[in-house]
Design an enzyme around this catalytic site. Structure first.
Site, PDB file in Angstrom:
ATOM      1  N   SER A 128       1.109  -1.325  -0.055  1.00  6.83           N
ATOM      2  CA  SER A 128      -0.097  -0.334  -0.245  1.00  6.83           C
ATOM      3  C   SER A 128       0.802   1.510  -0.008  1.00  6.83           C
ATOM      4  CB  SER A 128      -0.947   0.358   1.082  1.00  6.83           C
ATOM      5  OG  SER A 128      -1.722   1.383   1.060  1.00  6.83           O
ATOM      6  N   GLU A 222      -9.563  -3.426  -7.277  1.00  7.37           N
ATOM      7  CA  GLU A 222      -9.632  -2.459  -6.258  1.00  7.37           C
ATOM      8  C   GLU A 222      -8.880  -0.779  -7.006  1.00  7.37           C
ATOM      9  OE1 GLU A 222      -5.279  -2.519  -4.464  1.00  7.37           O
ATOM     10  OE2 GLU A 222      -5.355  -4.137  -4.293  1.00  7.37           O
ATOM     11  N   HIS A 252      -8.302  -5.336  -1.316  1.00  7.12           N
ATOM     12  CA  HIS A 252      -6.890  -4.745  -1.244  1.00  7.12           C
ATOM     13  C   HIS A 252      -5.297  -4.759   0.363  1.00  7.12           C
ATOM     14  CE1 HIS A 252      -3.928  -0.931  -0.468  1.00  7.12           C
ATOM     15  NE2 HIS A 252      -4.517  -0.602   0.585  1.00  7.12           N
TER      16      HIS A 252
END
Length: 286
Positions: A128, A222, A252
């Site tokens: 991320s 996502e 995610h």
């Protein structure tokens, strides 16, 4: 785009408390040693299997929108990777916004990378925001590049310009354009989101050409999927070895959900890339 209201201090603290509580529940798989070191001034957890010698080190940056998260939250993931790839996994802390906005996290990541790169064979990874940070550190460092870069569900463009923010809004229960905009504003604190150390996807061709062979893994549904796809295209156009794995029907950062079978399978795939880059047989199957 109309900007959403800025994040409040209480909201940020609530998010940190919630993630810290989840982290306290994580128990690494049996046969794993977790030790704490200080590397380049940053508290770092080092996770390794107890099964014998390791091939090298994966330096992994946790996610959390540059405003939350901790090394403890990635211990379950790191333990699984350590066993699957036969490596130690180092999980450094880094300064978070709003107390320490951009470029503090990048400065910390570069310092830790420089320290590790001088003593071991390295693959750098991140999830991320940590994936964006991993790429940013390698674009910024003046040290030699590592053996490889792995970006998991990476947030690679803080401008939120990708079409997937709209296209996947209904299929991503974890992240959204509003959440991205609020986190980016908190982190950037007025800095230019096009800066390559903030948005690696915005780096020049000359800057991107320095990156090592790269592995990207992302959920097909996502909102950040287009960041990974665009990054992979740019690297491929530059002749950099790149593998993009797009997984359907996952959320995610699903790689963190060990021992869920989909998380374990994703880490197995990553482990193949790591073993390959560390000079072992195996690698990622096409």
């Amino acid at each position: 785009m109309n900007l959403p209201p800025p994040l409040t201090r209480e909201h940020i603290l609530d998010t940190r408390r919630a993630l810290d509580e989840l982290a306290r529940r994580i128990v690494p798989r049996p046969g794993t040693t977790v030790e704490e070191e200080v590397v380049a001034g940053r508290r770092t957890l080092v996770v390794r299997p107890d099964t014998g010698p390791v091939r090298g080190t994966v330096l992994h940056f946790f996610g959390g929108g540059y405003r939350a998260g901790s090394p403890e939250g990635a211990v379950g993931f790191a333990a699984q990777l350590a066993h699957r790839a036969g490596v130690r996994v180092a999980l450094p802390s880094y300064r978070l916004a709003p107390e320490d906005p951009f470029p503090a996290a990048v400065e910390d990541a570069v310092a830790v990378y420089d320290a590790f790169s001088s003593r071991d064979r390295i693959v750098v990874s991140g999830q991320s925001a940590g994936g964006g940070l991993a790429a940013a550190a390698l674009l910024t460092t003046e040290s030699p590049q590592p053996a490889g870069l792995a970006v998991l569900c990476g947030w690679l463009d803080l401008t939120q310009a990708a079409d997937s923010y709209h296209r996947c809004a209904a299929t991503d229960p974890v992240f959204s354009r509003e959440a991205a905009a609020r986190s980016a504003a908190c982190y950037l604190n007025g800095a230019d989101p096009d800066h390559p150390a903030a948005s690696p996807l915005r780096a020049s061709d000359a800057q991107l050409a320095k990156l090592p062979p790269t592995f990207l893994q992302v959920g097909a549904d996502e909102v950040l999927v287009d960041d990974s796809r665009a990054f992979a295209r740019r690297l491929a156009d530059l002749g950099t070895g790149v593998v993009l794995r797009s997984w359907p029907r996952v959320t995610h950062s699903w790689q963190s959900a060990v021992p869920h079978p989909l998380a374990v399978a994703a880490i197995d795939e990553l482990g193949g890339f790591v073993r390959d880059r560390m000079g072992s047989a195996g690698g990622v199957a096409e």
